[in-house]
Write a protein that holds these residues in place. Structure first.
Motif, PDB file in Angstrom:
ATOM      1  N   LEU A  33       0.814  -1.215   0.000  1.00  0.00           N
ATOM      2  CA  LEU A  33       0.000   0.000   0.000  1.00  0.00           C
ATOM      3  C   LEU A  33       0.852   1.272   0.000  1.00  0.00           C
ATOM      4  O   LEU A  33       0.320   2.380   0.105  1.00  0.00           O
ATOM      5  CB  LEU A  33      -0.930   0.023   1.221  1.00  0.00           C
ATOM      6  N   ALA A  34       2.154   1.121  -0.147  1.00  0.00           N
ATOM      7  CA  ALA A  34       3.061   2.270  -0.084  1.00  0.00           C
ATOM      8  C   ALA A  34       2.825   3.220  -1.256  1.00  0.00           C
ATOM      9  O   ALA A  34       2.732   2.802  -2.409  1.00  0.00           O
ATOM     10  CB  ALA A  34       4.514   1.798  -0.087  1.00  0.00           C
ATOM     11  N   VAL A  35       2.717   4.495  -0.949  1.00  0.00           N
ATOM     12  CA  VAL A  35       2.576   5.536  -1.962  1.00  0.00           C
ATOM     13  C   VAL A  35       3.656   6.591  -1.712  1.00  0.00           C
ATOM     14  O   VAL A  35       3.778   7.104  -0.595  1.00  0.00           O
ATOM     15  CB  VAL A  35       1.183   6.207  -1.900  1.00  0.00           C
ATOM     16  N   THR A  36       4.441   6.887  -2.741  1.00  0.00           N
ATOM     17  CA  THR A  36       5.457   7.927  -2.656  1.00  0.00           C
ATOM     18  C   THR A  36       5.059   9.058  -3.589  1.00  0.00           C
ATOM     19  O   THR A  36       4.767   8.827  -4.763  1.00  0.00           O
ATOM     20  CB  THR A  36       6.848   7.394  -3.057  1.00  0.00           C
ATOM     21  N   VAL A  37       5.048  10.265  -3.062  1.00  0.00           N
ATOM     22  CA  VAL A  37       4.638  11.428  -3.843  1.00  0.00           C
ATOM     23  C   VAL A  37       5.808  12.404  -3.903  1.00  0.00           C
ATOM     24  O   VAL A  37       6.400  12.754  -2.880  1.00  0.00           O
ATOM     25  CB  VAL A  37       3.413  12.119  -3.210  1.00  0.00           C
ATOM     26  N   ARG A  38       6.152  12.835  -5.114  1.00  0.00           N
ATOM     27  CA  ARG A  38       7.227  13.799  -5.299  1.00  0.00           C
ATOM     28  C   ARG A  38       6.724  14.997  -6.095  1.00  0.00           C
ATOM     29  O   ARG A  38       5.930  14.861  -7.020  1.00  0.00           O
ATOM     30  CB  ARG A  38       8.415  13.177  -6.045  1.00  0.00           C
ATOM     31  N   SER A  39       7.236  16.144  -5.727  1.00  0.00           N
ATOM     32  CA  SER A  39       7.020  17.358  -6.496  1.00  0.00           C
ATOM     33  C   SER A  39       8.394  17.851  -6.911  1.00  0.00           C
ATOM     34  O   SER A  39       9.155  18.360  -6.091  1.00  0.00           O
ATOM     35  CB  SER A  39       6.302  18.414  -5.655  1.00  0.00           C
ATOM     36  N   GLY A  40       8.749  17.634  -8.188  1.00  0.00           N
ATOM     37  CA  GLY A  40      10.114  17.896  -8.612  1.00  0.00           C
ATOM     38  C   GLY A  40      11.050  16.934  -7.920  1.00  0.00           C
ATOM     39  O   GLY A  40      10.853  15.722  -7.956  1.00  0.00           O
ATOM     40  N   ASN A  41      12.056  17.476  -7.236  1.00  0.00           N
ATOM     41  CA  ASN A  41      12.972  16.599  -6.512  1.00  0.00           C
ATOM     42  C   ASN A  41      12.673  16.563  -5.016  1.00  0.00           C
ATOM     43  O   ASN A  41      13.492  16.111  -4.217  1.00  0.00           O
ATOM     44  CB  ASN A  41      14.431  17.039  -6.740  1.00  0.00           C
ATOM     45  N   ARG A  42      11.482  17.017  -4.647  1.00  0.00           N
ATOM     46  CA  ARG A  42      11.107  17.070  -3.228  1.00  0.00           C
ATOM     47  C   ARG A  42      10.056  16.015  -2.926  1.00  0.00           C
ATOM     48  O   ARG A  42       9.060  15.877  -3.638  1.00  0.00           O
ATOM     49  CB  ARG A  42      10.543  18.467  -2.894  1.00  0.00           C
ATOM     50  N   VAL A  43      10.273  15.258  -1.855  1.00  0.00           N
ATOM     51  CA  VAL A  43       9.290  14.280  -1.416  1.00  0.00           C
ATOM     52  C   VAL A  43       8.186  15.001  -0.651  1.00  0.00           C
ATOM     53  O   VAL A  43       8.454  15.788   0.261  1.00  0.00           O
ATOM     54  CB  VAL A  43       9.931  13.204  -0.515  1.00  0.00           C
ATOM     55  N   VAL A  44       6.959  14.742  -1.049  1.00  0.00           N
ATOM     56  CA  VAL A  44       5.803  15.352  -0.384  1.00  0.00           C
ATOM     57  C   VAL A  44       5.334  14.420   0.732  1.00  0.00           C
ATOM     58  O   VAL A  44       5.065  13.238   0.497  1.00  0.00           O
ATOM     59  CB  VAL A  44       4.652  15.582  -1.376  1.00  0.00           C
ATOM     60  N   LEU A  45       5.250  14.939   1.940  1.00  0.00           N
ATOM     61  CA  LEU A  45       4.803  14.132   3.063  1.00  0.00           C
ATOM     62  C   LEU A  45       3.292  13.931   2.967  1.00  0.00           C
ATOM     63  O   LEU A  45       2.532  14.907   2.901  1.00  0.00           O
ATOM     64  CB  LEU A  45       5.167  14.800   4.385  1.00  0.00           C
ATOM     65  N   VAL A  46       2.875  12.670   2.952  1.00  0.00           N
ATOM     66  CA  VAL A  46       1.449  12.355   2.866  1.00  0.00           C
ATOM     67  C   VAL A  46       1.106  11.344   3.958  1.00  0.00           C
ATOM     68  O   VAL A  46       1.975  10.609   4.435  1.00  0.00           O
ATOM     69  CB  VAL A  46       1.090  11.771   1.475  1.00  0.00           C
ATOM     70  N   PRO A  47      -0.152  11.278   4.371  1.00  0.00           N
ATOM     71  CA  PRO A  47      -0.537  10.287   5.384  1.00  0.00           C
ATOM     72  C   PRO A  47      -0.303   8.866   4.860  1.00  0.00           C
ATOM     73  O   PRO A  47      -0.538   8.594   3.675  1.00  0.00           O
ATOM     74  CB  PRO A  47      -2.033  10.550   5.593  1.00  0.00           C
ATOM     75  N   LYS A  48       0.153   7.991   5.718  1.00  0.00           N
ATOM     76  CA  LYS A  48       0.368   6.604   5.315  1.00  0.00           C
ATOM     77  C   LYS A  48      -0.972   5.881   5.237  1.00  0.00           C
ATOM     78  O   LYS A  48      -1.684   5.753   6.226  1.00  0.00           O
ATOM     79  CB  LYS A  48       1.278   5.898   6.319  1.00  0.00           C
ATOM     80  N   PRO A  49      -1.333   5.393   4.053  1.00  0.00           N
ATOM     81  CA  PRO A  49      -2.623   4.696   3.937  1.00  0.00           C
ATOM     82  C   PRO A  49      -2.570   3.336   4.609  1.00  0.00           C
ATOM     83  O   PRO A  49      -1.536   2.671   4.623  1.00  0.00           O
ATOM     84  CB  PRO A  49      -2.808   4.568   2.423  1.00  0.00           C
ATOM     85  N   THR A  50      -3.698   2.910   5.149  1.00  0.00           N
ATOM     86  CA  THR A  50      -3.768   1.613   5.822  1.00  0.00           C
ATOM     87  C   THR A  50      -4.752   0.662   5.162  1.00  0.00           C
ATOM     88  O   THR A  50      -4.827  -0.500   5.542  1.00  0.00           O
ATOM     89  CB  THR A  50      -4.175   1.801   7.304  1.00  0.00           C
ATOM     90  N   THR A  51      -5.494   1.166   4.194  1.00  0.00           N
ATOM     91  CA  THR A  51      -6.452   0.321   3.472  1.00  0.00           C
ATOM     92  C   THR A  51      -6.327   0.591   1.980  1.00  0.00           C
ATOM     93  O   THR A  51      -5.845   1.659   1.576  1.00  0.00           O
ATOM     94  CB  THR A  51      -7.905   0.626   3.899  1.00  0.00           C
ATOM     95  N   PRO A  52      -6.757  -0.352   1.132  1.00  0.00           N
ATOM     96  CA  PRO A  52      -6.733  -0.102  -0.318  1.00  0.00           C
ATOM     97  C   PRO A  52      -7.525   1.144  -0.695  1.00  0.00           C
ATOM     98  O   PRO A  52      -7.125   1.889  -1.605  1.00  0.00           O
ATOM     99  CB  PRO A  52      -7.372  -1.371  -0.899  1.00  0.00           C
ATOM    100  N   GLU A  53      -8.646   1.389  -0.013  1.00  0.00           N
ATOM    101  CA  GLU A  53      -9.458   2.566  -0.324  1.00  0.00           C
ATOM    102  C   GLU A  53      -8.696   3.858  -0.053  1.00  0.00           C
ATOM    103  O   GLU A  53      -8.738   4.798  -0.853  1.00  0.00           O
ATOM    104  CB  GLU A  53     -10.756   2.538   0.494  1.00  0.00           C
ATOM    105  N   GLU A  54      -7.984   3.903   1.077  1.00  0.00           N
ATOM    106  CA  GLU A  54      -7.188   5.085   1.398  1.00  0.00           C
ATOM    107  C   GLU A  54      -6.053   5.261   0.394  1.00  0.00           C
ATOM    108  O   GLU A  54      -5.720   6.394   0.021  1.00  0.00           O
ATOM    109  CB  GLU A  54      -6.616   4.957   2.806  1.00  0.00           C
TER     110      GLU A  54
END
Length: 208
Positions: A33-54
């Motif tokens: 369920l890991a999701v990594t979000v980047r804006s350019g070369n910066r990692v965007v901090l996002v809530p860690k999902p715990t379900t497929p829906e999240e």
């Protein structure tokens, strides 16, 4: 560590299990369920999902604005939107994520291998694999958008030898960080940053 049986069952047949293990260890994530979000070369901090829906909701919120990677292989979620016209819920299913991720990485590996001239020298192969990993992480290799590049076709993808002296993890990390920074300067054609052309509001929504 991803289960060996899952790798053998689900990975692309062009990649040996040993290559897949190294690929996921170095470029993937231990959580399906890991999701990594980047804006350019910066990692965007996002809530860690715990379900497929999240997880699907988090992907949906960031696609079109940021680069989004998902699942065990950290597959580029935006690529699926552009090619399939929809967000696939099975993108976060472990076996399917490995199947899609390893198939795409196999193509990236072939693109990099072809650029090197299809080398067979065991001293060169670790560097080819290192560059394929960096190309997967950044989406680019020598100015080419590897996810969109034509597949060079059939070729033998050789399992690289263990690390050589002088090619430490920290050195590879420095090389990778530089490549990510450089690629971030030219992300306009990255499929992960493409605008969303469809309504995804109903996908992955939680049940009321």
């Amino acid at each position: 560590m991803v289960d060996t049986a899952l790798i053998k069952e689900c990975s692309d047949p062009d990649l040996k299990p040993a290559i897949v293990e190294q690929f996921i260890e170095r470029a993937g994530a231990p959580d399906p369920l890991a999701v990594t979000v980047r804006s350019g070369n910066r990692v965007v901090l996002v809530p860690k999902p715990t379900t497929p829906e999240e997880t699907l909701a988090l992907i949906r919120e960031n696609l079109g604005r940021n680069i989004v990677r998902v699942g065990l292989t950290q597959y580029p979620a935006g690529l699926g939107i552009m090619e399939a016209g929809r967000l696939k819920p099975d993108l976060i299913e472990p076996c399917e994520n490995i199947r899609m991720g390893t198939a795409l990485f196999a193509k990236v590996y072939r693109v990099v291998t072809k650029w090197y001239g299809n080398p067979t020298d065991r001293a060169v192969l670790p560097q080819v694999f290192d560059d394929a990993i960096i190309a997967w992480q950044t989406g680019y290799f020598e100015g080419t958008a590897v996810f969109r590049a034509p597949d060079p076709g059939e070729m033998k993808l050789v399992d690289p030898e263990p690390e050589r002296e002088g090619n430490s993890t920290s050195q590879r990390a420095d090389h990778g960080a530089a490549a990510v920074s450089n690629a971030a300067q030219d992300v306009a054609t990255d499929p992960n940053t493409a605008g969303i052309r469809i309504d995804l509001s109903g996908i992955g929504a939680r049940e009321k």
